[in-house]
Write a protein that holds these residues in place. Structure first.
Motif, PDB file in Angstrom:
ATOM      1  N   ARG A 105       2.562  -3.801 -10.779  1.00 41.35           N
ATOM      2  CA  ARG A 105       3.008  -5.290 -10.716  1.00 41.35           C
ATOM      3  C   ARG A 105       4.078  -5.707 -10.416  1.00 41.35           C
ATOM      4  N   PHE A 106       5.140  -4.921 -11.017  1.00 39.56           N
ATOM      5  CA  PHE A 106       6.515  -4.921 -10.499  1.00 39.56           C
ATOM      6  C   PHE A 106       6.587  -4.919  -9.310  1.00 39.56           C
ATOM      7  N   ASN A 107       6.116  -3.733  -8.422  1.00 34.94           N
ATOM      8  CA  ASN A 107       6.273  -3.503  -7.114  1.00 34.94           C
ATOM      9  C   ASN A 107       5.914  -4.851  -6.350  1.00 34.94           C
ATOM     10  N   ARG A 108       4.539  -5.480  -6.586  1.00 42.19           N
ATOM     11  CA  ARG A 108       4.244  -6.310  -5.953  1.00 42.19           C
ATOM     12  C   ARG A 108       5.322  -7.761  -5.996  1.00 42.19           C
ATOM     13  N   LEU A 117       0.897  -1.148  -0.082  1.00 45.42           N
ATOM     14  CA  LEU A 117       0.142   0.055   0.087  1.00 45.42           C
ATOM     15  C   LEU A 117       0.732   1.270   0.071  1.00 45.42           C
ATOM     16  N   SER A 118       1.918   1.015   0.788  1.00 44.65           N
ATOM     17  CA  SER A 118       2.920   2.315   1.004  1.00 44.65           C
ATOM     18  C   SER A 118       3.474   2.505  -0.593  1.00 44.65           C
ATOM     19  N   ALA A 119       3.945   1.712  -1.169  1.00 42.02           N
ATOM     20  CA  ALA A 119       4.690   1.823  -2.399  1.00 42.02           C
ATOM     21  C   ALA A 119       3.499   2.263  -3.523  1.00 42.02           C
ATOM     22  N   LYS A 120       2.447   1.707  -3.355  1.00 39.66           N
ATOM     23  CA  LYS A 120       1.277   2.153  -4.256  1.00 39.66           C
ATOM     24  C   LYS A 120       1.051   3.572  -4.191  1.00 39.66           C
ATOM     25  N   VAL A 121       1.162   4.352  -2.888  1.00 41.05           N
ATOM     26  CA  VAL A 121       1.037   5.586  -3.039  1.00 41.05           C
ATOM     27  C   VAL A 121       2.048   6.532  -3.798  1.00 41.05           C
ATOM     28  N   GLY A 122       3.286   6.085  -3.679  1.00 37.48           N
ATOM     29  CA  GLY A 122       4.150   6.651  -4.440  1.00 37.48           C
ATOM     30  C   GLY A 122       3.973   6.664  -5.933  1.00 37.48           C
TER      31      GLY A 122
END
Length: 442
Positions: free
Chosen positions: A261-264, A94-99
């Protein structure tokens, strides 16, 4: 003090300029990889932010809480580690998705969307949490230097400060060098505990019983909350959003979804490694010390001595090297997170040297006056656990808003699960307070 440009694109120049990557430091090749490459090569090229965040999940505070838990309660608290690691995966995603979705980090969004008093309150508690974080990192690295080279604790703490600045300074050469250095430290930690696990061995059947949720008195609850605080770290909830904001600029929602997707993948790999390291710490302590005088192994120094006596010098050295790598890496990540917090919540920065001096002061005091360092580490992790809801609740509130997140807004199920996680952590902290005042008993 000066306000940075909007969107976290700078820290005011000078010494601060090396603290956070700017859009000018981003490589166009990253976006080319995003849009033209597929498969494993593309994923490897974009790995990095989650590994920086995950180093906080295996910092010296984890050593203290996991060793204390394993030596005193055996495999009992393995379920806490598993649950905390699953929570960490959700939270860091969730945090990465914010950025990725907003081009802002979590503290910046809080400043934009919350009332000023709330923002300043969040900033003050985040700074207190930063001090607790530094306590764990500096004390842990100092203990490691003392064990390896017999350096007194206070000078060892000062050496840690120098090392943290040196590692963080790699960002002036671009974020990839910093990320690579952190990955290298993570590899040292992983290899150290892999070696010790293979050297010692453990009863897999007994360990499996540790994944059944239960407590054994109030002390086990205290350790469980400490483990939770050591595993789900408030400062990297803030930091991860800064690591992904504008790291690879996306021109539209489709590219943002690809980045997500890469972040996951990044988060899954990094947090799985962190979880395995944490579980191996507890398993090793349980195998060596529980039921064999484990109640006496209540410090990192005693654990090191136990490794040396029961397994051999090589196992003790592997343990101390892993602790040193954790302390050096996590202290630099902690400094990075501190700048993100101040810049985001109040749009101000201070020189890194001053920030580091302020936040590391409690740790140096602990080292100077001779407080039991391992007990200080465990207490610091409990303090960190109390800070988690103040980072997690704003994260949930903001990621559920379509006007903030756009096409990457949370699904209702994601918001519900994240809300449950926040509630579980908050309830554990309340129970700990009630137990401390004698109002409940476990």
């Amino acid at each position: 003090m000066t306000a940075p440009p909007p969107g976290g694109e700078g820290l005011g120049g000078g010494a601060d300029a090396a603290a956070l990557p700017t859009p000018q430091a981003l490589r166009r090749a990253d976006r080319h990889r995003l849009t033209t490459r597929r498969g494993l090569a593309a994923r490897l090229a974009l790995l990095g932010p989650a590994f920086v965040a995950c180093i906080a999940y295996v910092d010296p505070g984890n050593f203290a809480t996991n060793i204390a838990g394993g030596s005193k309660y055996g495999y009992l608290l393995l379920w806490v580690l598993l649950g905390a690691n699953l929570m960490a995966m959700l939270i860091q995603n969730l945090s990465a998705k914010v950025g990725i979705a907003t081009g802002r980090n979590l503290p910046e969004l809080a400043r934009e969307h919350f009332p000023r008093p709330v923002t300043y309150g969040l900033w003050i508690q985040a700074e207190l949490i930063a001090m607790a974080t530094d306590l764990a990192e500096f004390v842990g690295a100092a203990i490691a230097l003392n064990l390896l080279f017999d350096i007194p604790l206070l000078p060892a703490g000062l050496i840690t400060a120098v090392a943290a600045f040196a590692i963080l300074g790699l960002q002036s050469k671009g974020y990839r060098r910093f990320e690579t250095a952190i990955m290298g430290f993570l590899a040292v930690i992983l290899l150290g505990f892999l070696y010790d696990t293979l050297k010692i061995g453990f009863d897999a059947g007994e360990a499996a019983k540790g994944f059944v949720p239960k407590f054994d008195g109030s002390d086990s609850l205290l350790l469980a909350v400490g483990i939770l605080g050591a595993t789900v770290m408030p400062h990297v909830i803030y930091l991860h959003s800064a690591l992904t904001q504008n790291r690879v600029p996306a021109k539209d929602d489709a590219e943002k979804r690809v980045l997500l997707r890469f972040n996951r993948v990044d988060v899954t790999i990094a947090m799985t490694l962190a979880g395995l390291i944490n579980m191996s710490m507890l398993v090793i302590a349980a195998s060596l010390f529980f039921g064999h005088g484990g109640g006496d192994v209540d410090t990192i120094e005693k654990a090191h001595a136990g490794f040396k006596q029961l397994v051999g010098p090589s196992a003790a050295i592997a343990f101390a090297l892993a602790l040193l790598a954790a302390g050096f890496a996590s202290s630099s990540v902690g400094t990075y997170a501190g700048q993100v917090v101040m810049q985001g919540f109040i749009a101000r920065t201070i020189p890194l040297a001053l920030r580091r001096t302020v936040t590391m002061a409690p740790a140096l005091v602990v080292l100077a006056i001779g407080v039991d360092p391992t007990k200080a580490l465990v207490i610091s992790q409990v303090v960190l656990s109390f800070g988690i809801p103040f980072a997690l609740i704003p994260l949930v509130l903001l990621t559920r808003r379509k006007d903030v997140m756009g096409a990457l807004v949370n699904r209702p199920l994601t918001t519900a699960v994240a809300g449950i996680v926040a509630a579980i952590i908050s309830v554990l902290n309340v129970l700990l307070l009630l137990d401390a005042f004698g109002l409940v008993s476990f």
